[in-house]
Design a protein around this motif. Structure first.
Motif, mmCIF file in Angstrom:
data_model
loop_
_atom_site.group_PDB
_atom_site.id
_atom_site.type_symbol
_atom_site.label_atom_id
_atom_site.label_comp_id
_atom_site.label_asym_id
_atom_site.label_seq_id
_atom_site.Cartn_x
_atom_site.Cartn_y
_atom_site.Cartn_z
ATOM 1 N N SER A 93 1.173 -0.976 0.398
ATOM 2 C CA SER A 93 0.464 0.166 -0.242
ATOM 3 C C SER A 93 0.548 1.065 -0.255
ATOM 4 N N ASP A 95 2.156 2.487 2.218
ATOM 5 C CA ASP A 95 2.154 3.190 3.059
ATOM 6 C C ASP A 95 3.260 3.810 4.513
ATOM 7 N N TYR A 153 0.225 -3.253 -6.304
ATOM 8 C CA TYR A 153 0.228 -2.426 -5.511
ATOM 9 C C TYR A 153 -1.597 -2.645 -5.157
ATOM 10 N N LYS A 155 -4.234 -0.128 -2.109
ATOM 11 C CA LYS A 155 -4.671 0.409 -1.669
ATOM 12 C C LYS A 155 -6.331 0.613 -1.815
ATOM 13 N N LEU A 236 -2.326 -0.778 5.407
ATOM 14 C CA LEU A 236 -3.547 -0.549 4.722
ATOM 15 C C LEU A 236 -3.873 -1.440 3.799
ATOM 16 N N GLY A 237 -2.683 -1.913 3.240
ATOM 17 C CA GLY A 237 -2.233 -3.436 1.858
ATOM 18 C C GLY A 237 -2.244 -4.675 2.636
#
Length: 285
Positions: A93, A95, A153, A155, A236-237
């Motif tokens: 994600s 982050d 990727y 998120k 978050l991922g």
């Protein structure tokens, strides 16, 4: 006078801006931020570097966790620390991520060790979130450099606070299960939680890389270990997470010590969470 004041403000902003590394969700960008952090410290000093690169709520373990900006506000501008990231990963994600590697402190006698830094992305740039390290003798071994990029990727577009809290609760529950298993089976419990490529950073030892070596280390020295989790956070991922807290270790040599720890977990294909990093640093009571 006004022009001189404006020039000073612009000059200062350019100095800080030069090290405001942008995050694009890649491990490459994180490693670049880490290296620029080291360059900033070498050029301006630890106080300036940590103040510029740290998030407002960042923690440094010196030796117990303390707010980074609060701690360095009272420190001198020392420039005698140097380090190089040799292992780094970023969540899919984008982050947050982490780097680890060797550091050296130049003094009357050189100090050697390993560090772990957790970074979080905010407003398009990397900010330091956690920083701690261990010490050991002059290293005899050199680790291969490994910067692992996210395979994809992901998120979620809309994640509520409730969903984030639920994700974090999964990590807390995982660590509670680990702690319960440690109480029942001793350090043999780690066999069910360590990833094959897990790394352990422990005071007095060079990095212990690989599950087999980590288990040999624990079985040879540690009798019992209990964990008290202070905080957990999940990307978050949904692929990486970390915890920190206090570990109480009973050695086979009839000695007990307390350590601050940071554990990093990775979600596996079977949805279980395995440990990929364990870092212990002495705690003050």
């Amino acid at each position: 006078m006004i022009n001189k004041f404006l020039y000073t403000v612009v000059a200062l902003s350019m100095t800080v801006g030069a090290y405001a590394q942008k995050s694009d969700g890649t491990t490459k960008s994180l490693v670049k931020a880490e290296k620029e952090f080291a360059e900033s410290l070498a050029k301006h000093g630890a106080k300036s570097a940590y103040t510029s690169f740290s998030a407002n709520d960042a923690l440094v373990f010196r030796p117990n966790p303390v707010n980074a900006k609060t701690f360095y506000a009272t420190q001198e501008e020392s420039k005698n620390v140097s380090w190089t990231p040799t292992y780094a990963r970023v969540a899919k994600s984008g982050d947050w991520g982490f780097t680890t590697g060797p550091y050296t402190i130049d003094g009357v006698e050189k100090t050697y060790g390993q560090y772990l830094t957790v970074w979080k992305a905010k407003d398009g740039k990397w900010e330091l979130a956690l920083d701690l390290g261990t010490t050991h003798n002059k290293p005899l071994n050199k680790l291969e450099t490994s910067y692992i990029e996210p395979k994809e990727y992901y998120k979620p577009k809309f994640a509520t606070d409730k969903q984030r809290a639920a994700g974090t609760d999964i990590i807390v529950t995982t660590e509670k299960t680990l702690n319960t298993t440690l109480k029942s089976y001793g350090v043999a419990a780690f066999a069910g939680f360590l990833n094959p490529d897990a790394r352990v950073l422990f005071p007095g030892y060079e990095p212990i890389v690989g599950k087999d070596k980590a288990m040999a280390f624990y079985n040879g020295m540690v009798k019992n270990m209990t964990l008290k989790t202070t905080k957990a956070d999940k990307a978050l991922g949904g692929d990486l997470a970390y915890t920190y807290g206090v570990a109480t270790i009973d050695y086979k040599a009839d000695l007990r010590e307390s350590f601050n720890y940071v554990f990093i977990y990775e979600r596996q294909a079977d949805h279980n969470w395995n440990l990929i990093m364990q870092v212990f640093t002495p705690a003050e009571r």
